[in-house]
Design a protein around this motif. Structure first.
Motif, PDB file in Angstrom:
ATOM      1  N   GLU A  33      -2.490 -10.451  -6.815  1.00 43.75           N
ATOM      2  CA  GLU A  33      -3.680 -10.281  -7.650  1.00 43.75           C
ATOM      3  C   GLU A  33      -4.981 -10.408  -6.848  1.00 43.75           C
ATOM      4  OE1 GLU A  33      -2.616 -14.692  -7.766  1.00 43.75           O
ATOM      5  OE2 GLU A  33      -1.569 -12.762  -7.813  1.00 43.75           O
ATOM      6  N   HIS A  34      -4.891 -10.950  -5.643  1.00 52.57           N
ATOM      7  CA  HIS A  34      -6.089 -11.074  -4.813  1.00 52.57           C
ATOM      8  C   HIS A  34      -6.388  -9.802  -4.017  1.00 52.57           C
ATOM      9  CE1 HIS A  34      -6.530 -15.255  -5.796  1.00 52.57           C
ATOM     10  NE2 HIS A  34      -5.342 -15.552  -5.320  1.00 52.57           N
ATOM     11  N   ILE A  35      -5.466  -8.857  -4.029  1.00 51.08           N
ATOM     12  CA  ILE A  35      -5.701  -7.586  -3.332  1.00 51.08           C
ATOM     13  C   ILE A  35      -6.666  -6.757  -4.173  1.00 51.08           C
ATOM     14  CG2 ILE A  35      -4.642  -5.485  -2.444  1.00 51.08           C
ATOM     15  CD1 ILE A  35      -3.798  -8.006  -0.947  1.00 51.08           C
ATOM     16  N   PRO A  36      -7.846  -6.419  -3.642  1.00 53.79           N
ATOM     17  CA  PRO A  36      -8.822  -5.673  -4.450  1.00 53.79           C
ATOM     18  C   PRO A  36      -8.267  -4.351  -4.953  1.00 53.79           C
ATOM     19  CG  PRO A  36      -9.861  -6.555  -2.475  1.00 53.79           C
ATOM     20  CD  PRO A  36      -8.378  -6.775  -2.312  1.00 53.79           C
ATOM     21  N   GLU A  38     -10.143  -1.805  -5.893  1.00 48.04           N
ATOM     22  CA  GLU A  38     -11.002  -0.712  -5.443  1.00 48.04           C
ATOM     23  C   GLU A  38     -11.824  -1.184  -4.250  1.00 48.04           C
ATOM     24  OE1 GLU A  38     -10.754   2.196  -6.715  1.00 48.04           O
ATOM     25  OE2 GLU A  38      -9.705   1.813  -8.603  1.00 48.04           O
ATOM     26  N   GLY A  39     -12.314  -0.215  -3.472  1.00 44.23           N
ATOM     27  CA  GLY A  39     -13.244  -0.517  -2.395  1.00 44.23           C
ATOM     28  C   GLY A  39     -12.565  -0.947  -1.110  1.00 44.23           C
ATOM     29  N   GLY A  40     -13.337  -0.924  -0.035  1.00 43.88           N
ATOM     30  CA  GLY A  40     -12.807  -1.284   1.267  1.00 43.88           C
ATOM     31  C   GLY A  40     -12.694  -2.784   1.448  1.00 43.88           C
ATOM     32  N   PHE A  41     -11.688  -3.204   2.185  1.00 46.43           N
ATOM     33  CA  PHE A  41     -11.502  -4.623   2.462  1.00 46.43           C
ATOM     34  C   PHE A  41     -10.607  -4.786   3.684  1.00 46.43           C
ATOM     35  CE2 PHE A  41      -7.988  -3.435  -0.223  1.00 46.43           C
ATOM     36  CZ  PHE A  41      -6.900  -4.216   0.156  1.00 46.43           C
ATOM     37  N   ILE A  42     -10.541  -6.012   4.159  1.00 41.42           N
ATOM     38  CA  ILE A  42      -9.710  -6.379   5.307  1.00 41.42           C
ATOM     39  C   ILE A  42      -8.660  -7.370   4.853  1.00 41.42           C
ATOM     40  CG2 ILE A  42      -9.733  -7.774   7.428  1.00 41.42           C
ATOM     41  CD1 ILE A  42     -12.453  -6.553   8.074  1.00 41.42           C
ATOM     42  N   THR A  43      -7.468  -7.226   5.373  1.00 37.98           N
ATOM     43  CA  THR A  43      -6.495  -8.312   5.277  1.00 37.98           C
ATOM     44  C   THR A  43      -6.303  -8.886   6.678  1.00 37.98           C
ATOM     45  OG1 THR A  43      -4.625  -6.776   5.517  1.00 37.98           O
ATOM     46  CG2 THR A  43      -5.265  -7.389   3.278  1.00 37.98           C
ATOM     47  N   GLN A  60       2.186  -4.640   0.928  1.00 39.64           N
ATOM     48  CA  GLN A  60       0.920  -3.962   0.655  1.00 39.64           C
ATOM     49  C   GLN A  60       1.131  -2.630  -0.065  1.00 39.64           C
ATOM     50  OE1 GLN A  60      -2.825  -5.782   2.063  1.00 39.64           O
ATOM     51  NE2 GLN A  60      -2.486  -3.842   1.123  1.00 39.64           N
ATOM     52  N   TYR A  61       2.159  -1.908   0.347  1.00 40.01           N
ATOM     53  CA  TYR A  61       2.461  -0.626  -0.290  1.00 40.01           C
ATOM     54  C   TYR A  61       2.710  -0.828  -1.782  1.00 40.01           C
ATOM     55  CZ  TYR A  61       4.737   3.928  -1.013  1.00 40.01           C
ATOM     56  OH  TYR A  61       5.076   5.182  -1.464  1.00 40.01           O
ATOM     57  N   ASN A  62       3.451  -1.875  -2.115  1.00 38.60           N
ATOM     58  CA  ASN A  62       3.764  -2.133  -3.519  1.00 38.60           C
ATOM     59  C   ASN A  62       2.545  -2.600  -4.314  1.00 38.60           C
ATOM     60  OD1 ASN A  62       6.396  -1.548  -2.717  1.00 38.60           O
ATOM     61  ND2 ASN A  62       7.281  -3.140  -4.008  1.00 38.60           N
ATOM     62  N   SER A  63       1.499  -3.060  -3.613  1.00 34.22           N
ATOM     63  CA  SER A  63       0.268  -3.451  -4.306  1.00 34.22           C
ATOM     64  C   SER A  63      -0.552  -2.226  -4.721  1.00 34.22           C
ATOM     65  CB  SER A  63      -0.589  -4.351  -3.402  1.00 34.22           C
ATOM     66  OG  SER A  63      -1.281  -3.579  -2.423  1.00 34.22           O
ATOM     67  N   GLY A  64      -0.204  -1.068  -4.180  1.00 39.25           N
ATOM     68  CA  GLY A  64      -0.960   0.140  -4.444  1.00 39.25           C
ATOM     69  C   GLY A  64      -2.096   0.377  -3.472  1.00 39.25           C
ATOM     70  N   ARG A  65      -2.338  -0.576  -2.557  1.00 39.24           N
ATOM     71  CA  ARG A  65      -3.386  -0.435  -1.538  1.00 39.24           C
ATOM     72  C   ARG A  65      -2.710  -0.479  -0.172  1.00 39.24           C
ATOM     73  NH1 ARG A  65      -8.572  -1.304  -2.882  1.00 39.24           N
ATOM     74  NH2 ARG A  65      -8.817   0.184  -1.160  1.00 39.24           N
ATOM     75  N   VAL A  66      -2.377   0.668   0.351  1.00 45.28           N
ATOM     76  CA  VAL A  66      -1.613   0.705   1.593  1.00 45.28           C
ATOM     77  C   VAL A  66      -2.464   0.228   2.762  1.00 45.28           C
ATOM     78  CG1 VAL A  66      -0.070   2.524   0.812  1.00 45.28           C
ATOM     79  CG2 VAL A  66      -2.196   3.134   1.992  1.00 45.28           C
ATOM     80  N   PRO A  67      -1.868  -0.477   3.722  1.00 47.52           N
ATOM     81  CA  PRO A  67      -2.639  -0.965   4.859  1.00 47.52           C
ATOM     82  C   PRO A  67      -2.783   0.091   5.936  1.00 47.52           C
ATOM     83  CG  PRO A  67      -0.380  -1.725   5.045  1.00 47.52           C
ATOM     84  CD  PRO A  67      -0.468  -0.945   3.756  1.00 47.52           C
ATOM     85  N   ARG A  68      -3.915   0.094   6.578  1.00 49.10           N
ATOM     86  CA  ARG A  68      -4.148   0.915   7.761  1.00 49.10           C
ATOM     87  C   ARG A  68      -4.208  -0.050   8.946  1.00 49.10           C
ATOM     88  NH1 ARG A  68      -3.096   5.601   4.911  1.00 49.10           N
ATOM     89  NH2 ARG A  68      -4.363   5.597   3.023  1.00 49.10           N
ATOM     90  N   PHE A  69      -3.167  -0.049   9.763  1.00 48.67           N
ATOM     91  CA  PHE A  69      -3.080  -0.971  10.887  1.00 48.67           C
ATOM     92  C   PHE A  69      -3.881  -0.455  12.070  1.00 48.67           C
ATOM     93  CE2 PHE A  69       0.777  -1.955   8.505  1.00 48.67           C
ATOM     94  CZ  PHE A  69       0.786  -3.343   8.532  1.00 48.67           C
ATOM     95  N   LEU A  70      -4.331  -1.378  12.905  1.00 47.66           N
ATOM     96  CA  LEU A  70      -4.995  -1.005  14.136  1.00 47.66           C
ATOM     97  C   LEU A  70      -3.971  -0.814  15.240  1.00 47.66           C
ATOM     98  CD1 LEU A  70      -7.214  -2.714  12.456  1.00 47.66           C
ATOM     99  CD2 LEU A  70      -8.437  -2.716  14.621  1.00 47.66           C
ATOM    100  N   ALA A  71      -4.186   0.204  16.073  1.00 49.80           N
ATOM    101  CA  ALA A  71      -3.277   0.488  17.186  1.00 49.80           C
ATOM    102  C   ALA A  71      -4.067   1.127  18.321  1.00 49.80           C
ATOM    103  CB  ALA A  71      -2.146   1.421  16.732  1.00 49.80           C
ATOM    104  N   LYS A  72      -3.497   1.062  19.525  1.00 48.81           N
ATOM    105  CA  LYS A  72      -4.158   1.644  20.688  1.00 48.81           C
ATOM    106  C   LYS A  72      -4.402   3.138  20.471  1.00 48.81           C
ATOM    107  CE  LYS A  72      -0.936   0.135  23.414  1.00 48.81           C
ATOM    108  NZ  LYS A  72      -0.127  -0.170  24.624  1.00 48.81           N
ATOM    109  N   SER A  73      -5.579   3.597  20.848  1.00 45.40           N
ATOM    110  CA  SER A  73      -5.974   4.978  20.582  1.00 45.40           C
ATOM    111  C   SER A  73      -5.033   5.988  21.233  1.00 45.40           C
ATOM    112  CB  SER A  73      -7.411   5.221  21.052  1.00 45.40           C
ATOM    113  OG  SER A  73      -7.538   4.930  22.433  1.00 45.40           O
ATOM    114  N   GLY A  74      -4.399   5.632  22.362  1.00 40.94           N
ATOM    115  CA  GLY A  74      -3.503   6.548  23.047  1.00 40.94           C
ATOM    116  C   GLY A  74      -2.290   6.951  22.234  1.00 40.94           C
ATOM    117  N   GLY A 183      -4.312 -14.899  -0.354  1.00 44.44           N
ATOM    118  CA  GLY A 183      -5.262 -15.811  -0.969  1.00 44.44           C
ATOM    119  C   GLY A 183      -6.534 -15.112  -1.397  1.00 44.44           C
ATOM    120  N   PRO A 184      -7.435 -15.857  -2.021  1.00 39.69           N
ATOM    121  CA  PRO A 184      -8.724 -15.281  -2.418  1.00 39.69           C
ATOM    122  C   PRO A 184      -9.563 -14.955  -1.188  1.00 39.69           C
ATOM    123  CG  PRO A 184      -8.698 -17.663  -2.779  1.00 39.69           C
ATOM    124  CD  PRO A 184      -7.309 -17.278  -2.399  1.00 39.69           C
TER     125      PRO A 184
END
Length: 262
Positions: A33-36, A38-43, A60-74, A183-184
């Motif tokens: 329930e703490h996953i927003p 709407e709108g942009g956010f960070i986990t 995260q997928y099941n929350s409906g807000r899929v995560p975009r992970f950071l990875a090396k640009s290469g 968490g909140p």
């Protein structure tokens, strides 16, 4: 700001991965329930197994807000892997940039587009012997202060029991449980409007990691160490111990040489 559609590539990855995750690990997920909505956010998520990005992405997928992970640009430039990284909307980090803020420009853009950007602030698997979060890098705090977006602290535990850090073989039986507790939002308001000095970013990062650690304490039902494990500090102390031991051995050898010369 509306949420971005999940898209073909992410749904395709879910079709491939979710059946294996369901079979291999049970789920104890709380705090969704703490996953927003709407709108942009960070986990900000702790990292203790090579499996946990998949297990956490399932949450995260099941929350409906899929995560975009950071990875090396290469990783985004070649073949199927590059196509999958781009197609699932993962975030390139430009480590070759001399400007620290520019290194995270794609993460900032993603948050401003209304995405969820998932940070592993530790930057790698924790090296704490008991699996607690260790000291973190300042990227998540930098993006959070630049965008003033919500930062959701997330703790996870259990994927590390399936595949311990740096282990080569999983421990399939008995079937493990993946615990997640979100968490909140972390209150970072006191850092807004100030110059992003190394000291301020370090303090904001410590606030974020304290919230993640508190979530993990609740999952594990025990208290974390008073001071998080610091690989840099440990390397310095290890060098000092080695030098002390070498000095002691050298002293013994000199003493023996003195006795032999008599």
């Amino acid at each position: 700001m509306p949420r971005r559609r999940i898209g073909f590539w992410y749904r395709f990855a879910a079709v491939l991965c979710k059946p294996w995750l369901v079979v291999l690990i049970k789920r104890d997920w709380r705090g969704m329930e703490h996953i927003p909505a709407e709108g942009g956010f960070i986990t900000a998520v702790n990292h203790n197994s090579h499996v946990d990005p998949f297990a956490y992405a399932h949450f995260q997928y099941n929350s409906g807000r899929v995560p975009r992970f950071l990875a090396k640009s290469g990783l985004f430039t070649h073949g199927f892997v590059g196509a999958a990284m781009r197609g699932t909307g993962q975030i390139p980090v430009y480590r070759e940039s001399t400007d620290a803020l520019s290194a995270f420009r794609a993460a900032i853009d993603a948050v401003e587009r209304g995405e969820c950007v998932a940070f592993y602030p530790e930057g790698t698997l924790t090296r704490d012997p008991d699996g607690w979060p260790m000291t973190a890098k300042t990227g998540a705090a930098r993006v959070a202060l630049q965008t003033r977006c919500p930062v959701i602290p997330v703790a996870q535990w259990g994927a590390n029991e399936l595949l311990p850090p740096y282990a080569r073989k999983p421990r399939l039986l008995p079937r493990k449980t993946h615990h997640v507790l979100a968490g909140p939002p972390v209150d970072l308001a006191r850092f807004y409007g100030h110059e992003m000095t190394p000291e301020l970013l370090k303090e904001a990062t410590e606030v974020i990691m304290a919230a993640v650690t508190a979530q993990l304490e609740e999952i594990r039902g025990e208290k974390a160490p008073d001071r998080p494990y610091d690989p840099r500090r440990e390397r310095i102390e290890q060098r000092r111990r080695t030098q002390a031991e070498t000095g002691a051995e050298t002293g013994v050898e000199i003493s023996h040489e003195g006795e032999n010369s008599k």
